[in-house]
Motif scaffolding. Structure first.
Motif, PDB file in Angstrom:
ATOM      1  N   GLU A   1       0.845  -1.183   0.000  1.00 18.92           N
ATOM      2  CA  GLU A   1       0.000   0.000   0.000  1.00 18.92           C
ATOM      3  C   GLU A   1       0.885   1.240   0.000  1.00 18.92           C
ATOM      4  O   GLU A   1       1.975   1.232   0.579  1.00 18.92           O
ATOM      5  CB  GLU A   1      -0.949   0.002   1.203  1.00 18.92           C
ATOM      6  N   ARG A   2       0.397   2.282  -0.691  1.00 18.94           N
ATOM      7  CA  ARG A   2       1.217   3.484  -0.816  1.00 18.94           C
ATOM      8  C   ARG A   2       0.404   4.701  -0.416  1.00 18.94           C
ATOM      9  O   ARG A   2      -0.821   4.765  -0.585  1.00 18.94           O
ATOM     10  CB  ARG A   2       1.753   3.631  -2.241  1.00 18.94           C
ATOM     11  N   LEU A   3       1.129   5.693   0.099  1.00 21.28           N
ATOM     12  CA  LEU A   3       0.523   6.921   0.589  1.00 21.28           C
ATOM     13  C   LEU A   3       0.882   8.069  -0.350  1.00 21.28           C
ATOM     14  O   LEU A   3       2.056   8.390  -0.523  1.00 21.28           O
ATOM     15  CB  LEU A   3       1.046   7.223   1.997  1.00 21.28           C
TER      16      LEU A   3
ATOM     17  N   GLY B   1      -1.938  12.592   3.801  1.00 21.46           N
ATOM     18  CA  GLY B   1      -1.849  11.802   2.587  1.00 21.46           C
ATOM     19  C   GLY B   1      -3.096  10.999   2.283  1.00 21.46           C
ATOM     20  O   GLY B   1      -4.045  10.941   3.047  1.00 21.46           O
ATOM     21  N   VAL B   2      -3.084  10.375   1.098  1.00 14.56           N
ATOM     22  CA  VAL B   2      -4.189   9.531   0.645  1.00 14.56           C
ATOM     23  C   VAL B   2      -3.649   8.124   0.438  1.00 14.56           C
ATOM     24  O   VAL B   2      -2.696   7.918  -0.307  1.00 14.56           O
ATOM     25  CB  VAL B   2      -4.789  10.074  -0.672  1.00 14.56           C
ATOM     26  N   LEU B   3      -4.265   7.158   1.092  1.00 11.22           N
ATOM     27  CA  LEU B   3      -3.779   5.783   1.065  1.00 11.22           C
ATOM     28  C   LEU B   3      -4.421   4.996  -0.079  1.00 11.22           C
ATOM     29  O   LEU B   3      -5.629   5.025  -0.258  1.00 11.22           O
ATOM     30  CB  LEU B   3      -4.092   5.099   2.400  1.00 11.22           C
TER      31      LEU B   3
ATOM     32  N   SER C   1       4.619   9.547  -3.829  1.00  7.81           N
ATOM     33  CA  SER C   1       4.041   8.676  -2.805  1.00  7.81           C
ATOM     34  C   SER C   1       5.139   7.904  -2.095  1.00  7.81           C
ATOM     35  O   SER C   1       6.305   7.890  -2.517  1.00  7.81           O
ATOM     36  CB  SER C   1       3.039   7.700  -3.443  1.00  7.81           C
ATOM     37  N   GLY C   2       4.775   7.260  -1.040  1.00  8.41           N
ATOM     38  CA  GLY C   2       5.730   6.449  -0.294  1.00  8.41           C
ATOM     39  C   GLY C   2       5.003   5.354   0.465  1.00  8.41           C
ATOM     40  O   GLY C   2       3.763   5.321   0.523  1.00  8.41           O
TER      41      GLY C   2
END
Length: 221
Positions: free
Chosen positions: A149-151, A178-180, A216-217
């Motif tokens: 999953e990325r943020l 952020g948005v996951l 993103s991260g």
């Protein structure tokens, strides 16, 4: 600070529309309404108590009763006026983010899907329209083709028309931490480009082009 950092996309998700900018949450509004009603009940109880006391003490006390009642009623009026004004401005702000019905056309592609890749987050725009407040609403689907999953933390967008003119563009750090986007999945995301960053205010929006750059991260555990 660079020009990009000065731009503001006013990014909010669909569920966060109620608290856009300085808006209050539903819970805060309910709490304020509860407090207002409680103050009204206490004020009316004070009026009733003052009248009972005045009836016991005679004419002199009744004059004091009139003054007390006037003050209490004044407080109630101020509370009601303040509540109505708050609701009015809140409704007006929310209306400014509704689609401007004066435009007969707008962009819509409900079947648009982002390409899932191992390079991070991608996006596909599903709807674009002007709002009553002069914003440009951009709705998209974010895709994550990785196995984690990325943020999403930053987004840079440029929307162009059929003549390849820039309708609006800007950059923003994504609010609310952020948005996951789940691994191998998608997430819907909506943001509003502020009027000062909209270059074309009357495009039919039937055909658009866009470039989207997302940073993103992996979320910290």
């Amino acid at each position: 600070m660079s020009d990009k950092q000065k731009l503001n996309l006013n990014g909010v998700s669909v569920d966060e529309m109620e608290i856009f900018g300085e808006h209050k949450s539903r819970e805060e509004v309910r709490a304020e309404e509860k407090a207002r009603k409680k103050a009204e009940r206490e004020a009316m109880a004070a009026v009733a108590k003052a009248r009972r006391q005045a009836a016991k003490e005679g004419p002199k006390s009744q004059r004091k009763d009139v003054l007390t009642v006037s003050i209490v009623l004044g407080v109630i009026v101020l509370l009601c006026v303040g509540a109505l004004a708050s609701q009015f401005f809140r409704a007006a702000e929310e209306e400014s983010f509704s689609r401007d019905e004066a435009f007969d056309t707008y962009f819509y592609d409900g079947d648009a899907k982002p390409e899932l890749t191992n390079d991070g987050l991608t996006a596909a725009v599903t709807q674009v329209y002007y709002t009553n407040g002069g914003h440009l609403c951009v709705q998209m689907v974010l895709g994550n083709g990785t196995d984690e999953e990325r943020l999403m933390t930053e987004i840079e967008v440029s929307i162009t028309n059929e003549a390849e003119e820039t309708i609006a563009s800007g950059y923003a750090e994504v609010s609310n931490s952020g948005v996951l986007v789940p691994a191998g999945g998608t997430t819907e995301y909506t943001f509003y480009i502020a009027p000062q960053h909209v270059s074309v205010h009357d495009d039919p929006l039937t055909t658009i082009g866009y470039t989207i750059d997302i940073t993103s991260g992996v979320p910290a555990e």
